[in-house]
Design a protein around this motif. Structure first.
Motif, PDB file in Angstrom:
ATOM      1  N   ILE A   1      25.034  18.694 -15.570  1.00  0.00           N
ATOM      2  CA  ILE A   1      24.753  19.763 -16.528  1.00  0.00           C
ATOM      3  C   ILE A   1      23.265  20.050 -16.450  1.00  0.00           C
ATOM      4  N   ASP A   2      22.863  21.288 -16.717  1.00  0.00           N
ATOM      5  CA  ASP A   2      21.416  21.536 -16.752  1.00  0.00           C
ATOM      6  C   ASP A   2      20.930  21.359 -18.183  1.00  0.00           C
ATOM      7  N   ILE A   3      19.711  20.870 -18.322  1.00  0.00           N
ATOM      8  CA  ILE A   3      19.162  20.548 -19.643  1.00  0.00           C
ATOM      9  C   ILE A   3      18.448  21.778 -20.185  1.00  0.00           C
ATOM     10  N   SER A   4      19.148  22.538 -20.995  1.00  0.00           N
ATOM     11  CA  SER A   4      18.578  23.739 -21.603  1.00  0.00           C
ATOM     12  C   SER A   4      18.421  23.584 -23.108  1.00  0.00           C
TER      13      SER A   4
ATOM     14  N   LEU B   1      23.642  16.035 -23.036  1.00  0.00           N
ATOM     15  CA  LEU B   1      24.391  14.826 -22.687  1.00  0.00           C
ATOM     16  C   LEU B   1      25.655  14.720 -23.542  1.00  0.00           C
ATOM     17  N   LYS B   2      25.554  15.108 -24.792  1.00  0.00           N
ATOM     18  CA  LYS B   2      26.736  15.076 -25.667  1.00  0.00           C
ATOM     19  C   LYS B   2      27.844  15.981 -25.133  1.00  0.00           C
TER      20      LYS B   2
ATOM     21  N   TYR C   1      15.323  22.822 -18.257  1.00  0.00           N
ATOM     22  CA  TYR C   1      16.021  23.315 -17.060  1.00  0.00           C
ATOM     23  C   TYR C   1      15.914  22.331 -15.895  1.00  0.00           C
ATOM     24  N   GLU C   2      15.996  21.048 -16.260  1.00  0.00           N
ATOM     25  CA  GLU C   2      16.177  19.987 -15.276  1.00  0.00           C
ATOM     26  C   GLU C   2      17.677  19.707 -15.180  1.00  0.00           C
ATOM     27  N   LEU C   3      18.081  18.874 -14.235  1.00  0.00           N
ATOM     28  CA  LEU C   3      19.482  18.496 -14.094  1.00  0.00           C
ATOM     29  C   LEU C   3      19.719  17.103 -14.656  1.00  0.00           C
ATOM     30  N   LEU C   4      20.797  16.956 -15.382  1.00  0.00           N
ATOM     31  CA  LEU C   4      21.282  15.663 -15.835  1.00  0.00           C
ATOM     32  C   LEU C   4      22.615  15.437 -15.134  1.00  0.00           C
ATOM     33  N   PHE C   5      22.727  14.346 -14.383  1.00  0.00           N
ATOM     34  CA  PHE C   5      23.973  14.103 -13.662  1.00  0.00           C
ATOM     35  C   PHE C   5      24.322  12.622 -13.691  1.00  0.00           C
TER      36      PHE C   5
END
Length: 467
Positions: free
Chosen positions: A206-209, A216-217, A256-260
Motif C-alpha cells: 500500500i502507499d502511505i498517503s 497499515l490498518k 507517498y512511500e511504500l509499505l509492503f
C-alpha cells in the motif's frame, strides 16, 4: 479569452511515446501487451483541502501526478498513461505554464503519456486518472499479508507532515530542515522503480498517503491480521527521535512511500532490488496472528497510539496568524490541553451578559451572526489544521451555548445559567443520536457547528420541561 482547445494545444499536448492515439480526438487509443492487465487509479486535489493556496505551482503540477503514480507503484505495476482534468476559477496563462511544466517534468521522468482530460470553470480542482500495466494475476493487494511477514517501508516517514505543520505555524524547524520537509510535502518521489519489482517477492503493498498507522490498518483489516511495529526502527529524521514527536512518522500522512509485507526468506532479494533502484528500505515490524496493532519501543514497552490524524496542537503563533483562528479557538481558550470545550462553553456566558440588556430581536440577530460566521471560521481553521473537527475549535460551543442563553433568557440568575451549562455539556459530550450521527457524517464548518446546536436543542427541551 483562450478556448479549452487552445489551452490543451498550448500546454498539454505532447508527443506520445507509447500510445496509439492521444490528446486531440474524442478518445484515446492505447495498446496492451499480451498477458497484461490494466491497473487504474484516480485522485483529486482541491485547493485549501489537499494543497495550500500559495503552493508553488510547478511543484503542484509535479505532485498532482506523483501521488497517482504512487498508487500504481503500490500495485506492483508500471505506470504508462494519464488523463488530466482541471477546474479553474479563471484562465491564468502563467499558472497553466508553471503547472504544465511541473506536471510534464514528472511525466517525462517516469515515462507517462498524457492521453486526454478536460478543462472547465470552477473552484481550483485537479483530477487525474492514472493507468499502468502488470502481468496478469500479479498485482499486489492489501489483502495478501501473511503471518510472520516482515513489514517494510521505503524512504523516510514524517517529513511531509512536518513540512505542512511548519507552513501552518504549528511546528518550528531549523531553516535547512524546514526546506527539506516542505520539499518532501510538495514534490514527493513515487517509488515506481522498486514497486515494479515487488510483485515477485512481496505479499501485500500500500502507499502511505494517510499516515503509516492508518494505511497499515487498511492492510491488516483486508488481510485479517495484526502487526507489531518497532518504534526505533521506523525511518525518520533525527529531529523526530530527538524530540519524540513520533506522531509525524506514525500519523502524519503525505509521505507517498511504500509499505509492503514479504516473507523473511526474501530479505536478501529485496535488499538487492533496493540497492539496484537506489531506494532506501527498512524493516519496521512483523505481521502477527493477533489482529491488534502494537507499537513498542526498544525496551519492548508499548507506545500508545492516538486516533488523531496529526497530534500537533495549535500554538500561540497559530492563534494570532489569522482572525479566523483567533475566533474559532475562542480567543485562546481552545489552546488549553484540558477541557477546551468546557472552557469554550463558559466564554459564552460573559458574551451573553454583555448584551443581555438589549432586546430579544437584537440578541437573536447576534446569535444568527455568530452561527454564520462560525461556519466559515470553523471550516477555515479546521482546514488549516488538517483535522475534521479539532478539539481546539471551541467557537461551536461558544455560539451554541450563547444561543441557549438567549432563548432561555436566564438574565443574571446564576442557578439557571448553571443548569443550562450542565445540560449542554452533558449532551455535547454524550452525543446521543442524532448528535453522534451528525458529528460523524456532516463535514466542514457546518458539521463542526451543527452537532453542538442539536445538543443545545435537546438541552433546552430538558431545561424547559424542568421549569
Amino acid at each position: 479569452m483562450s478556448s479549452e482547445f487552445e489551452i490543451i494545444d498550448r500546454y498539454f499536448k505532447k508527443k506520445m511515446k507509447q500510445t496509439a492515439l492521444g490528446v486531440g480526438d474524442d478518445a484515446a487509443i492505447i495498446n496492451i501487451k499480451k498477458n497484461r492487465e490494466i491497473v487504474i487509479s484516480s485522485d483529486m486535489l482541491v485547493e485549501n483541502v489537499h494543497f495550500l493556496k500559495n503552493t508553488n505551482v510547478a511543484r503542484l503540477g509535479w505532485k498532482s501526478l506523483a501521488v497517482n503514480l504512487s498508487d500504481i507503484a503500490a500495485m506492483g505495476a508500471i505506470p504508462k498513461w494519464a488523463t488530466l482534468s482541471i477546474s479553474l476559477p479563471k484562465i491564468n496563462h502563467n499558472w497553466l505554464k508553471e503547472f504544465s511544466k511541473g506536471f510534464f517534468k514528472c511525466a517525462d521522468q517516469f515515462g507517462i503519456d498524457l492521453i486526454g482530460g478536460d478543462t472547465t470553470k470552477g473552484p481550483l480542482t485537479i483530477s487525474i486518472t492514472i493507468m499502468g500495466e502488470i502481468k496478469k494475476n500479479k498485482s499486489l493487494l492489501r489483502s495478501g499479508a501473511k503471518i510472520n511477514d516482515d513489514i517494510w517501508v521505503t524512504g523516510q516517514l514524517g517529513m511531509a507532515s512536518m513540512g505542512l505543520a511548519s507552513l501552518q505555524g504549528t511546528l518550528k524547524l531549523a531553516p535547512s530542515l524546514k526546506v527539506k520537509c516542505i520539499k518532501a510535502l510538495e514534490t514527493p518521489t513515487p517509488k515506481v522503480l522498486i514497486g515494479s519489482h515487488l510483485s515477485r517477492y512481496a505479499n501485500s503493498c500500500i502507499d502511505i498517503s494517510d499516515g503509516l498507522i492508518q494505511d497499515l490498518k487498511h492492510v491488516l483489516k483486508a488481510s485479517t491480521a495484526g502487526a507489531t511495529l518497532l518504534l526505533n526502527e521506523i525511518p525518520c529524521d533525527p529531529f523526530i527521535h530527538a524530540s519524540k514527536k513520533y506522531q509525524f512518522a506514525l500519523n502524519g500522512g503525505d509521505d507517498y512511500e511504500l509499505l509492503f509485507t514479504a516473507p523473511k526468506k526474501h530479505r536478501l532479494a529485496i535488499e538487492k532490488i533496493a540497492k539496484k533502484t537506489k531506494t532506501a528500505t527498512s524493516i519496521i515490524g512483523v505481521i502477527t496472528k493477533n489482529t491488534s496493532l502494537k507499537v513498542i519501543d526498544q525496551k519492548a514497552n508499548p507506545y500508545y497510539l492516538t486516533q488523531k490524524a496529526l497530534i500537533t496542537l495549535p500554538n500561540l503563533k497559530f492563534l494570532i496568524k489569522h482572525p479566523s483562528h483567533f475566533l474559532a479557538l475562542g480567543f485562546g481558550v481552545g489552546l488549553s490541553k484540558k477541557a477546551p470545550g468546557t472552557l469554550g462553553t463558559l466564554v459564552g456566558i460573559p458574551i451573553y451578559l454583555l448584551i443581555s440588556s438589549y432586546s430579544f430581536s437584537i440578541q437573536m440577530m447576534m446569535a444568527f451572526l455568530f452561527t454564520i460566521v462560525g461556519i466559515f471560521i470553523c471550516n477555515q481553521t479546521a482546514q488549516a489544521l488538517k483535522v475534521k473537527d479539532p478539539r481546539a475549535i471551541v467557537w461551536d460551543e461558544i455560539s451554541a451555548f450563547f444561543l441557549m442563553l438567549v432563548i432561555a433568557h436566564p438574565l443574571l440568575n446564576p442557578l439557571k445559567i448553571f443548569e443550562l451549562f450542565v445540560l449542554f455539556r452533558i449532551f455535547d459530550i454524550w452525543k446521543p443520536f442524532p448528535i453522534s450521527y451528525l458529528d460523524q457524517h456532516v463535514g466542514g464548518g457546518l458539521g463542526i457547528m451543527l452537532d453542538d446546536y442539536v445538543a443545545a436543542f435537546f438541552a433546552l427541551l430538558i431545561y424547559f420541561s424542568m421549569q
